[in-house]
Design an enzyme around this catalytic site. Structure first.
Site, short mmCIF file in Angstrom:
data_model
loop_
_atom_site.label_atom_id
_atom_site.label_comp_id
_atom_site.label_asym_id
_atom_site.label_seq_id
_atom_site.Cartn_x
_atom_site.Cartn_y
_atom_site.Cartn_z
N ARG A 60 43.31 -33.58 22.74
CA ARG A 60 44.88 -33.34 22.77
C ARG A 60 45.56 -34.51 22.85
NH1 ARG A 60 42.00 -29.63 25.84
NH2 ARG A 60 42.22 -30.89 27.60
N GLU A 97 32.17 -36.17 37.37
CA GLU A 97 31.85 -35.89 38.56
C GLU A 97 30.32 -35.61 38.43
OE1 GLU A 97 33.94 -32.57 39.41
OE2 GLU A 97 33.33 -32.29 41.41
P1 AMP Z 1 39.85 -37.60 33.69
O1 AMP Z 1 38.98 -38.39 32.90
O2 AMP Z 1 39.19 -36.81 34.80
O3 AMP Z 1 41.31 -38.10 33.85
O4 AMP Z 1 40.02 -36.35 32.70
C1 AMP Z 1 41.10 -36.41 31.77
C2 AMP Z 1 40.79 -35.85 30.42
O5 AMP Z 1 40.08 -34.25 30.79
C3 AMP Z 1 41.88 -35.43 29.48
O6 AMP Z 1 41.44 -35.46 28.14
C4 AMP Z 1 42.29 -33.93 29.81
O7 AMP Z 1 42.87 -33.60 28.73
C5 AMP Z 1 40.88 -33.31 30.34
N1 AMP Z 1 41.31 -32.58 31.66
C6 AMP Z 1 40.74 -32.88 32.81
N2 AMP Z 1 41.32 -32.13 33.83
C7 AMP Z 1 42.14 -31.19 33.16
C8 AMP Z 1 42.80 -30.05 33.54
N3 AMP Z 1 42.85 -29.61 35.04
N4 AMP Z 1 43.74 -29.36 32.89
C9 AMP Z 1 43.52 -29.90 31.42
N5 AMP Z 1 42.90 -30.92 31.08
C10 AMP Z 1 42.28 -31.46 31.90
#
Ligand code: AMP
Length: 173
Positions: A60, A97
Site C-alpha cells: 500500500r 511479533e
Molecule cells: P509495522 O512493521 O508493525 O509498523 O507494520 C506496518 C506494515 O503492516 C504496514 O505496511 C501496514 O500496511 C501493515 N499493517 C500493520 N498493522 C496494520 C493494521 N492494523 N491495519 C492495516 N495495515 C497494517
C-alpha cells in the site's frame, strides 16, 4: 483533511487474523477528492525539501508513494518482500511479533547522498519502516522523513525509528 480522512478509514475487526483491527484505506483511494487531498498534503509538506527519491513500501506504500514522487518530480523506488524484485537486491531482515520478515530493494536504487522520503500507508510497530530506512541508509541515502497516512500511536512505532523524523496525517493514539 484529518476529519475527512478519518471518515474514509474503515475498521475491519479480526483481519487478517483474530485480535487485529485492520485499518482499511481503500475508501480513501475510491474517492477522487479525498485521494487527491491526501497526496496534496504530502506534496505541500515536501515540495521544498529537495527530495530526490520516494521509497514506497509494499504494497500500500506504492499507492501513495508513486503519486507523491510523480508530483514532487522525484523518482520512485519500490521496497518489496524478499523474492519479488527481478534485479540484484540488497536486503534486510527484521523481527515480527512471531518470526521475522525480509525486505529488499534493487542494489542500484539509491546513490550516495540521495535525499529520500520513505512512504507507507500505516505505521504500526515501526519494524517495517525502520528496516526500510536502514536499507536506504546502507545504500548511502539520507532519509529526510518517513511519511504515513495512518499512525497507530498506541503501538509507539515512532520510538523504533531512532533519529528518523516521522510524519502522519491521522494518529489513532
Ligand atoms: P509495522 O512493521 O508493525 O509498523 O507494520 C506496518 C506494515 O503492516 C504496514 O505496511 C501496514 O500496511 C501493515 N499493517 C500493520 N498493522 C496494520 C493494521 N492494523 N491495519 C492495516 N495495515 C497494517
Amino acid at each position: 483533511m484529518e476529519t475527512t480522512l478519518r471518515k474514509h478509514i474503515r475498521d475491519i475487526p479480526d483481519f487478517p487474523k483474530q485480535g487485529i483491527v485492520f485499518k482499511d484505506i481503500t475508501p480513501i483511494l475510491q474517492n477522487h477528492g479525498v485521494f487527491e487531498g491526501t497526496i496534496k498534503s504530502f506534496v505541500e509538506r515536501y515540495r521544498n525539501r529537495e527530495i530526490d527519491l520516494v521509497v514506497g513500501i509494499e504494497s500500500r506504500g506504492f499507492l501513495f508513494g508513486a503519486p507523491i514522487a510523480h508530483q514532487l518530480g522525484a523518482g520512485f523506488i519500490p521496497v518489496r518482500k524478499k523474492g519479488k524484485l527481478p534485479y540484484k537486491t540488497v536486503e534486510i531482515s527484521y523481527d515480527l511479533e512471531y518470526g521475522s520478515a525480509t525486505i529488499e530493494m534493487h542494489v542500484d536504487a539509491i546513490a550516495k547522498g540521495h535525499r529520500v522520503l520513505v512512504v507507507d500507508d500505516l505505521l504500526a510497530t515501526g519494524g517495517t519502516a525502520d528496516a526500510a530506512c536502514k536499507l536506504v541508509i546502507k545504500q548511502g541515502g539520507v532519509v529526510v522523513e518517513c511519511a504515513f497516512v495512518v499512525e497507530l500511536g498506541f503501538l509507539n512505532g515512532r520510538s523504533k525509528m531512532g533519529n528518523v523524523p516521522v510524519h502522519s496525517l491521522v494518529n489513532y493514539s
